[in-house]
Design a protein around this motif. Structure first.
Motif, mmCIF file in Angstrom:
data_model
loop_
_atom_site.group_PDB
_atom_site.id
_atom_site.type_symbol
_atom_site.label_atom_id
_atom_site.label_comp_id
_atom_site.label_asym_id
_atom_site.label_seq_id
_atom_site.Cartn_x
_atom_site.Cartn_y
_atom_site.Cartn_z
ATOM 1 N N THR A 246 79.492 3.879 115.962
ATOM 2 C CA THR A 246 80.607 2.971 116.288
ATOM 3 C C THR A 246 81.958 3.643 116.119
ATOM 4 O O THR A 246 82.922 3.261 116.768
ATOM 5 C CB THR A 246 80.592 1.711 115.401
ATOM 6 O OG1 THR A 246 80.704 2.102 114.023
ATOM 7 C CG2 THR A 246 79.325 0.895 115.624
ATOM 8 N N HIS A 247 82.042 4.625 115.199
ATOM 9 C CA HIS A 247 83.289 5.370 115.013
ATOM 10 C C HIS A 247 83.032 6.568 114.110
ATOM 11 O O HIS A 247 81.910 6.758 113.641
ATOM 12 C CB HIS A 247 84.415 4.473 114.481
ATOM 13 C CG HIS A 247 84.217 3.927 113.098
ATOM 14 N ND1 HIS A 247 83.217 3.035 112.781
ATOM 15 C CD2 HIS A 247 84.908 4.133 111.949
ATOM 16 C CE1 HIS A 247 83.310 2.707 111.506
ATOM 17 N NE2 HIS A 247 84.321 3.374 110.965
ATOM 18 N N GLY A 248 84.084 7.369 113.876
ATOM 19 C CA GLY A 248 83.880 8.670 113.255
ATOM 20 C C GLY A 248 83.982 8.718 111.748
ATOM 21 O O GLY A 248 83.932 9.813 111.181
ATOM 22 N N HIS A 249 84.141 7.585 111.064
ATOM 23 C CA HIS A 249 84.291 7.653 109.603
ATOM 24 C C HIS A 249 83.020 8.169 108.944
ATOM 25 O O HIS A 249 81.908 7.943 109.412
ATOM 26 C CB HIS A 249 84.708 6.285 109.032
ATOM 27 C CG HIS A 249 86.177 6.010 109.202
ATOM 28 N ND1 HIS A 249 86.714 4.751 109.109
ATOM 29 C CD2 HIS A 249 87.221 6.855 109.452
ATOM 30 C CE1 HIS A 249 88.032 4.830 109.292
ATOM 31 N NE2 HIS A 249 88.354 6.086 109.517
ATOM 32 N N ILE A 250 83.260 8.797 107.805
ATOM 33 C CA ILE A 250 82.233 9.570 107.094
ATOM 34 C C ILE A 250 80.970 8.743 106.791
ATOM 35 O O ILE A 250 79.856 9.236 106.887
ATOM 36 C CB ILE A 250 82.894 10.126 105.810
ATOM 37 C CG1 ILE A 250 82.182 11.310 105.233
ATOM 38 C CG2 ILE A 250 83.095 9.061 104.783
ATOM 39 C CD1 ILE A 250 83.042 12.018 104.157
ATOM 40 N N ASP A 251 81.158 7.464 106.439
ATOM 41 C CA ASP A 251 80.021 6.628 106.063
ATOM 42 C C ASP A 251 79.264 6.097 107.274
ATOM 43 O O ASP A 251 78.257 5.399 107.120
ATOM 44 C CB ASP A 251 80.467 5.480 105.140
ATOM 45 C CG ASP A 251 81.673 4.720 105.673
ATOM 46 O OD1 ASP A 251 82.487 5.306 106.415
ATOM 47 O OD2 ASP A 251 81.807 3.528 105.351
ATOM 48 N N HIS A 252 79.730 6.410 108.471
ATOM 49 C CA HIS A 252 79.038 5.988 109.687
ATOM 50 C C HIS A 252 78.400 7.167 110.410
ATOM 51 O O HIS A 252 77.340 7.021 111.017
ATOM 52 C CB HIS A 252 80.013 5.228 110.608
ATOM 53 C CG HIS A 252 80.487 3.958 109.983
ATOM 54 N ND1 HIS A 252 80.011 2.723 110.339
ATOM 55 C CD2 HIS A 252 81.372 3.750 108.962
ATOM 56 C CE1 HIS A 252 80.581 1.793 109.573
ATOM 57 N NE2 HIS A 252 81.408 2.397 108.730
ATOM 58 N N ILE A 253 79.047 8.340 110.331
ATOM 59 C CA ILE A 253 78.508 9.521 111.016
ATOM 60 C C ILE A 253 77.806 10.497 110.065
ATOM 61 O O ILE A 253 77.154 11.429 110.513
ATOM 62 C CB ILE A 253 79.604 10.288 111.802
ATOM 63 C CG1 ILE A 253 80.727 10.772 110.871
ATOM 64 C CG2 ILE A 253 80.205 9.416 112.895
ATOM 65 C CD1 ILE A 253 80.623 12.223 110.507
ATOM 66 N N GLY B 130 91.654 0.823 117.056
ATOM 67 C CA GLY B 130 92.505 0.186 116.052
ATOM 68 C C GLY B 130 92.112 0.672 114.673
ATOM 69 O O GLY B 130 92.854 1.395 114.030
ATOM 70 N N HIS B 131 90.906 0.308 114.227
ATOM 71 C CA HIS B 131 90.415 0.838 112.949
ATOM 72 C C HIS B 131 90.446 2.371 113.016
ATOM 73 O O HIS B 131 90.926 3.030 112.101
ATOM 74 C CB HIS B 131 89.017 0.302 112.686
ATOM 75 C CG HIS B 131 88.383 0.811 111.430
ATOM 76 N ND1 HIS B 131 88.856 0.503 110.188
ATOM 77 C CD2 HIS B 131 87.327 1.646 111.229
ATOM 78 C CE1 HIS B 131 88.111 1.109 109.266
ATOM 79 N NE2 HIS B 131 87.181 1.815 109.878
ATOM 80 N N THR B 132 89.910 2.906 114.104
ATOM 81 C CA THR B 132 90.088 4.318 114.462
ATOM 82 C C THR B 132 90.392 4.376 115.960
ATOM 83 O O THR B 132 90.120 3.402 116.675
ATOM 84 C CB THR B 132 88.814 5.168 114.201
ATOM 85 O OG1 THR B 132 87.778 4.709 115.091
ATOM 86 C CG2 THR B 132 88.343 5.066 112.752
ATOM 87 N N GLY C 253 80.684 -1.942 113.915
ATOM 88 C CA GLY C 253 81.060 -1.031 112.828
ATOM 89 C C GLY C 253 82.143 -1.675 111.987
ATOM 90 O O GLY C 253 81.958 -2.759 111.443
ATOM 91 N N ASP C 254 83.321 -1.035 111.922
ATOM 92 C CA ASP C 254 84.423 -1.537 111.088
ATOM 93 C C ASP C 254 85.575 -2.083 111.928
ATOM 94 O O ASP C 254 86.694 -2.237 111.427
ATOM 95 C CB ASP C 254 84.957 -0.416 110.189
ATOM 96 C CG ASP C 254 83.904 0.113 109.226
ATOM 97 O OD1 ASP C 254 82.846 -0.519 109.080
ATOM 98 O OD2 ASP C 254 84.160 1.174 108.618
ATOM 99 N N ALA C 255 85.346 -2.369 113.203
ATOM 100 C CA ALA C 255 86.444 -2.803 114.078
ATOM 101 C C ALA C 255 86.940 -4.206 113.749
ATOM 102 O O ALA C 255 88.015 -4.602 114.186
ATOM 103 C CB ALA C 255 86.014 -2.729 115.548
HETATM 104 ZN ZN LIG Z 1 85.464 2.918 109.119
#
Ligand SMILES: [Zn+2]
Length: 311
Positions: free
Chosen positions: A62-69, A161-163, A180-182
């Motif tokens: 869903t996005h590139g943050h560490i806890d997702h990728i 927005g979030h990323t 994800g975190d959107a």
């Molecule tokens: Zn995030």
């Protein structure tokens, strides 16, 4: 055909982050937790469902943050490198390079956090939590449809927005939406919503509420209501609408406070919220703004950047 969705929980420090297994003919996992999550969390959870991790064919980020990728490379290895890894092109640098996470820190929240070891700690977290640097198989921009076999398709919507590269994946026909975190509501562990671009965040929330209209909304973290009640990560249509309305209302309050503060001029103080202490006061935020990933400073820097660009 209706496909089942199963949440897969990955603990990491103060966080629980959630991945989701889409039980399609070509099975998919949305988001991957950290390096240890695929082997220690997902593999046994899938086995309990009568499914095998090596059969997963899609890794939808869903996005590139560490806890997702963080777990993407490890999960890809567990599928015999057969799964296709999908990410938006704007967040792909975070999958390709651990150093991109340090750059993101330094150019945003790191400008306000006074810990001299801050960047070193982010680099250390990247070494531990990211299982490997890799090139995605599929770069998306929004508007794509991915075939998960049979008549199951997932459409991709850009919800920045979030990323910058946040996307929502939608199982077509059943309107199951993975964001994800959107959708931040009050934020997760830190109690404050995090968005790099507040204007894009607002537009994406409106698009989700009025355009995409989830029948089920799947979140990356359990968020909380004003009174502290957790939402959980699987919301029905009414809960989804409430979470989107509340996210918009919270952003509106933060936006007013941030613009008041920025227009009055920023002043350093010994407050941990400095130079945005008036914003924390105005919205009643009493959490620790220094805890990673420091959504307070990420969002404040977002307002500041936007005002600089528009003034
Ligand atoms: Zn995030």
């Amino acid at each position: 055909m209706t496909v089942a969705v199963h949440p897969l929980a990955s603990p990491w420090g103060r966080f629980h982050l959630y991945s989701f297994f889409i039980d399609a003919p070509e099975p998919a996992i949305v988001d991957t937790g950290i390096a240890s999550s695929p082997g220690e969390g997902m593999a046994p959870a899938l086995e309990a469902l009568g499914r095998r991790i090596e059969d997963v064919r899609w890794i939808l980020l869903t996005h590139g943050h560490i806890d997702h990728i963080g777990g993407a490379h490890a999960l890809w290895e567990l599928t015999g490198r057969r799964a296709k890894v999908v990410i938006h092109e704007a967040d792909a640098p975070m999958l390709r390079s651990r150093a991109a996470h340090v750059d993101e820190y330094a150019s945003g929240r790191g400008r306000y956090l006074t810990d001299p070891e801050g960047a070193t700690k982010v680099a250390g977290a990247g070494r531990v939590a990211i299982s490997g640097e890799m090139e995605p198989a599929v770069l998306v921009r929004g508007g794509e449809a991915l075939s998960l076999g049979g008549d199951v398709t997932v459409s991709v919507h850009h919800v920045p927005g979030h990323t910058p590269g946040s996307v929502a994946y939608v199982i077509d026909g059943q309107d199951d939406v993975f964001v994800g975190d959107a959708v931040q509501v009050h934020g997760a562990a830190n109690g404050f919503p995090g968005f790099a671009d507040p204007v894009a965040y607002r537009a994406s929330l409106t698009k989700l509420r009025d355009g995409i209209r989830p029948r089920h909304l799947y979140l990356g973290h359990p968020y909380r209501t004003t009174d502290g009640t957790p939402y959980g990560v699987e919301l029905d249509a009414d809960q989804a609408r409430a979470a989107l309305d509340e996210s918009l209302a919270i952003e509106a309050r933060v936006s007013v406070a941030a613009h008041d503060c920025l227009c009055a001029g920023l002043h350093e103080s010994d407050s941990p919220y400095s130079p945005f202490a008036p914003v924390a006061d105005a919205v009643g935020y009493t959490g620790d703004p220094t805890l990673e990933p420091s959504p307070f400073f990420t969002s404040m820097h977002g307002y500041r950047t936007h005002l600089d660009l528009t003034s």
